[in-house]
Design an enzyme around this catalytic site. Sequence first.
Site, PDB file in Angstrom:
ATOM      1  N   GLU A 100       0.823  -1.210   0.000  1.00 43.87           N
ATOM      2  CA  GLU A 100       0.000   0.000   0.000  1.00 43.87           C
ATOM      3  C   GLU A 100       0.859   1.262   0.000  1.00 43.87           C
ATOM      4  OE1 GLU A 100      -3.364   0.505  -0.307  1.00 43.87           O
ATOM      5  OE2 GLU A 100      -3.516  -1.644  -0.708  1.00 43.87           O
ATOM      6  N   ASP A 117      -5.976   8.832  -0.306  1.00 49.19           N
ATOM      7  CA  ASP A 117      -5.581   7.746   0.585  1.00 49.19           C
ATOM      8  C   ASP A 117      -4.352   8.210   1.350  1.00 49.19           C
ATOM      9  OD1 ASP A 117      -7.604   6.139  -0.358  1.00 49.19           O
ATOM     10  OD2 ASP A 117      -6.325   4.930  -1.650  1.00 49.19           O
TER      11      ASP A 117
END
Length: 194
Positions: A100, A117
């Site tokens: 991620e 994000d």
Amino acid sequence: MQDAHLSCQSPTKWSGVSSTDSTEKSASGAGTMNLPFQFCLRQALRMKAVGILTLIGCLVTGAESKIYTRCKLAKIFSRAGLDNYWGFSLGNWICMAYYESGYNTTAQTVLDDGSIDYGIFQINSFVWCRRGKLKENNHCHVACSALITDDLTDAIICAKKIVKETQGMNYWQGWKKHCEGRDLSDWKKSCEVS
């Protein structure tokens, strides 16, 4: 020998002028500053202010940003109770964080819908955190800025909430693509965690 100092002759040119030249010019100017000198003074003050602000920005960013090592993160995650949280081994968490964010606490990804994000777990601003005056859902009851510091407390609490409320780690595409269903024991290998 006369002292020399810098004097601004034009908006783009600095030259050395002796103090006697400077005195003669101010006497002939009848006590008023010429426009190039005023311009020069304003530019110098602006440059100083910009330099100070840049330095402050670098210090703040440098103090908060951190890229963890795999083993350091394994220890933090283990102490925070992520090992086997909702049935997901420590390897799942370490693998997911790697794919991620690359273990970067300040990672930010702007998505097509305008949301962002944030942090090591890439937690989305629209659903899970508050980015400002925008009307996000903020299910984690946390400012998005708290998710991009080297203190992972808020990020871990929010990640646990995501796993609990979404019934697993399917929220993270990096986990689904690279970690799901694989032997992840090597992710904590030689990290001195149980």
